[in-house]
Design a protein around this motif. Sequence first.
Motif, PDB file in Angstrom:
ATOM      1  N   ALA A  48      24.908  21.226 124.106  1.00 41.80           N
ATOM      2  CA  ALA A  48      24.269  21.571 125.383  1.00 41.80           C
ATOM      3  C   ALA A  48      25.274  22.335 126.223  1.00 41.80           C
ATOM      4  CB  ALA A  48      23.819  20.319 126.121  1.00 41.80           C
ATOM      5  N   ILE A  49      24.759  23.063 127.178  1.00 43.60           N
ATOM      6  CA  ILE A  49      25.599  23.772 128.136  1.00 43.60           C
ATOM      7  C   ILE A  49      25.490  23.042 129.469  1.00 43.60           C
ATOM      8  CG2 ILE A  49      25.918  25.940 129.403  1.00 43.60           C
ATOM      9  CD1 ILE A  49      24.549  27.303 126.935  1.00 43.60           C
ATOM     10  N   PHE A  50      26.638  22.766 130.083  1.00 49.01           N
ATOM     11  CA  PHE A  50      26.676  22.203 131.432  1.00 49.01           C
ATOM     12  C   PHE A  50      27.269  23.262 132.354  1.00 49.01           C
ATOM     13  CE2 PHE A  50      26.554  18.375 128.903  1.00 49.01           C
ATOM     14  CZ  PHE A  50      25.826  17.482 129.674  1.00 49.01           C
ATOM     15  N   VAL A  51      26.545  23.601 133.406  1.00 48.77           N
ATOM     16  CA  VAL A  51      27.034  24.525 134.415  1.00 48.77           C
ATOM     17  C   VAL A  51      27.281  23.696 135.667  1.00 48.77           C
ATOM     18  CG1 VAL A  51      26.509  26.566 135.805  1.00 48.77           C
ATOM     19  CG2 VAL A  51      25.730  26.437 133.423  1.00 48.77           C
ATOM     20  N   CYS A  52      28.535  23.705 136.137  1.00 41.38           N
ATOM     21  CA  CYS A  52      28.916  22.853 137.266  1.00 41.38           C
ATOM     22  C   CYS A  52      29.594  23.672 138.355  1.00 41.38           C
ATOM     23  CB  CYS A  52      29.879  21.760 136.817  1.00 41.38           C
ATOM     24  SG  CYS A  52      29.272  20.720 135.482  1.00 41.38           S
ATOM     25  N   LYS A  53      29.321  23.281 139.603  1.00 42.15           N
ATOM     26  CA  LYS A  53      30.015  23.835 140.762  1.00 42.15           C
ATOM     27  C   LYS A  53      30.647  22.670 141.499  1.00 42.15           C
ATOM     28  CE  LYS A  53      26.155  26.429 141.684  1.00 42.15           C
ATOM     29  NZ  LYS A  53      25.256  27.063 142.633  1.00 42.15           N
ATOM     30  N   PHE A  54      31.913  22.805 141.854  1.00 38.24           N
ATOM     31  CA  PHE A  54      32.668  21.755 142.530  1.00 38.24           C
ATOM     32  C   PHE A  54      33.150  22.256 143.889  1.00 38.24           C
ATOM     33  CE2 PHE A  54      33.129  21.207 138.003  1.00 38.24           C
ATOM     34  CZ  PHE A  54      33.040  19.839 137.799  1.00 38.24           C
ATOM     35  N   ILE A  55      33.058  21.406 144.902  1.00 36.96           N
ATOM     36  CA  ILE A  55      33.631  21.717 146.206  1.00 36.96           C
ATOM     37  C   ILE A  55      34.158  20.426 146.814  1.00 36.96           C
ATOM     38  CG2 ILE A  55      31.434  21.528 147.437  1.00 36.96           C
ATOM     39  CD1 ILE A  55      32.494  23.867 149.233  1.00 36.96           C
ATOM     40  N   ASP A  56      35.306  20.529 147.446  1.00 39.11           N
ATOM     41  CA  ASP A  56      35.863  19.325 148.055  1.00 39.11           C
ATOM     42  C   ASP A  56      35.043  18.955 149.298  1.00 39.11           C
ATOM     43  OD1 ASP A  56      36.894  21.595 149.417  1.00 39.11           O
ATOM     44  OD2 ASP A  56      38.450  20.342 150.310  1.00 39.11           O
ATOM     45  N   GLY A  57      34.980  17.671 149.562  1.00 36.93           N
ATOM     46  CA  GLY A  57      34.219  17.161 150.692  1.00 36.93           C
ATOM     47  C   GLY A  57      32.864  16.644 150.252  1.00 36.93           C
ATOM     48  N   ASP A  58      32.287  15.813 151.068  1.00 33.63           N
ATOM     49  CA  ASP A  58      30.951  15.262 150.803  1.00 33.63           C
ATOM     50  C   ASP A  58      29.940  16.104 151.551  1.00 33.63           C
ATOM     51  OD1 ASP A  58      28.571  13.854 150.583  1.00 33.63           O
ATOM     52  OD2 ASP A  58      29.509  11.906 150.878  1.00 33.63           O
ATOM     53  N   LEU A  59      29.252  16.970 150.834  1.00 33.27           N
ATOM     54  CA  LEU A  59      28.266  17.862 151.445  1.00 33.27           C
ATOM     55  C   LEU A  59      26.840  17.360 151.255  1.00 33.27           C
ATOM     56  CD1 LEU A  59      29.794  21.305 150.466  1.00 33.27           C
ATOM     57  CD2 LEU A  59      30.159  19.967 152.539  1.00 33.27           C
ATOM     58  N   ALA A  60      26.690  16.066 150.980  1.00 31.74           N
ATOM     59  CA  ALA A  60      25.354  15.490 150.788  1.00 31.74           C
ATOM     60  C   ALA A  60      24.549  15.637 152.065  1.00 31.74           C
ATOM     61  CB  ALA A  60      25.467  14.014 150.403  1.00 31.74           C
ATOM     62  N   PRO A  61      23.269  15.970 151.922  1.00 25.04           N
ATOM     63  CA  PRO A  61      22.425  16.036 153.117  1.00 25.04           C
ATOM     64  C   PRO A  61      22.289  14.646 153.725  1.00 25.04           C
ATOM     65  CG  PRO A  61      21.116  16.316 151.128  1.00 25.04           C
ATOM     66  CD  PRO A  61      22.548  16.272 150.703  1.00 25.04           C
ATOM     67  N   ALA A  62      22.087  14.613 155.023  1.00 20.57           N
ATOM     68  CA  ALA A  62      21.910  13.330 155.707  1.00 20.57           C
ATOM     69  C   ALA A  62      20.678  12.630 155.140  1.00 20.57           C
ATOM     70  CB  ALA A  62      21.750  13.555 157.199  1.00 20.57           C
ATOM     71  N   GLU A  63      20.795  11.337 154.971  1.00 18.16           N
ATOM     72  CA  GLU A  63      19.652  10.567 154.478  1.00 18.16           C
ATOM     73  C   GLU A  63      18.653  10.422 155.597  1.00 18.16           C
ATOM     74  OE1 GLU A  63      20.245   7.201 151.895  1.00 18.16           O
ATOM     75  OE2 GLU A  63      22.395   7.612 151.927  1.00 18.16           O
ATOM     76  N   LYS A  64      17.385  10.533 155.252  1.00 18.03           N
ATOM     77  CA  LYS A  64      16.328  10.388 156.239  1.00 18.03           C
ATOM     78  C   LYS A  64      16.136   8.911 156.571  1.00 18.03           C
ATOM     79  CE  LYS A  64      13.839  14.502 154.908  1.00 18.03           C
ATOM     80  NZ  LYS A  64      12.582  15.064 154.425  1.00 18.03           N
ATOM     81  N   THR A  65      16.119   8.609 157.826  1.00 16.32           N
ATOM     82  CA  THR A  65      15.833   7.254 158.274  1.00 16.32           C
ATOM     83  C   THR A  65      14.769   7.333 159.337  1.00 16.32           C
ATOM     84  OG1 THR A  65      17.576   7.347 159.922  1.00 16.32           O
ATOM     85  CG2 THR A  65      18.163   6.398 157.795  1.00 16.32           C
ATOM     86  N   GLY A  66      13.819   6.457 159.277  1.00 15.83           N
ATOM     87  CA  GLY A  66      12.788   6.458 160.293  1.00 15.83           C
ATOM     88  C   GLY A  66      11.497   7.075 159.810  1.00 15.83           C
ATOM     89  N   GLU A  67      10.730   7.560 160.780  1.00 16.33           N
ATOM     90  CA  GLU A  67       9.387   8.049 160.492  1.00 16.33           C
ATOM     91  C   GLU A  67       9.416   9.432 159.881  1.00 16.33           C
ATOM     92  OE1 GLU A  67       7.601   7.875 164.318  1.00 16.33           O
ATOM     93  OE2 GLU A  67       7.180   5.736 164.158  1.00 16.33           O
ATOM     94  N   ARG A  68       8.346   9.752 159.191  1.00 15.89           N
ATOM     95  CA  ARG A  68       8.178  11.075 158.608  1.00 15.89           C
ATOM     96  C   ARG A  68       7.771  12.058 159.700  1.00 15.89           C
ATOM     97  NH1 ARG A  68       5.031  10.599 152.991  1.00 15.89           N
ATOM     98  NH2 ARG A  68       6.605  12.036 152.315  1.00 15.89           N
ATOM     99  N   ASP A  69       8.178  13.301 159.513  1.00 13.78           N
ATOM    100  CA  ASP A  69       7.778  14.347 160.447  1.00 13.78           C
ATOM    101  C   ASP A  69       6.309  14.660 160.246  1.00 13.78           C
ATOM    102  OD1 ASP A  69      10.329  14.573 161.449  1.00 13.78           O
ATOM    103  OD2 ASP A  69      10.909  16.077 159.945  1.00 13.78           O
ATOM    104  N   ALA A  70       5.618  14.956 161.321  1.00 13.10           N
ATOM    105  CA  ALA A  70       4.183  15.276 161.257  1.00 13.10           C
ATOM    106  C   ALA A  70       3.971  16.715 160.904  1.00 13.10           C
ATOM    107  CB  ALA A  70       3.509  14.954 162.582  1.00 13.10           C
TER     108      ALA A  70
END
Length: 91
Positions: free
Chosen positions: A69-91
Amino acid sequence: MKISVEISKYPLRDEYIPAIQDFIDRLNQHPDLRVITNTMSTQVFGDYDLVMDTLKQEIRASYEKFGRAIFVCKFIDGDLAPAEKTGERDA
């Protein structure tokens, strides 16, 4: 140190979905990593050493179980994870 990695896996076989899903499922078994999957790639966020050790282990397991298999990876230092959604859904 934190790291963010984006991974795309391309199994060199006709039945490619089981090989991809197995890799994603195994990444998700590591509770200290944040794993986000979409239709194009899988993103992994966490401690540098843990992420790198986990990828080393799981990529090897993937080759051993499913072959080439081929694995294509991109690495960057730091945690760039999107903020987790908490609370109600947007209308």
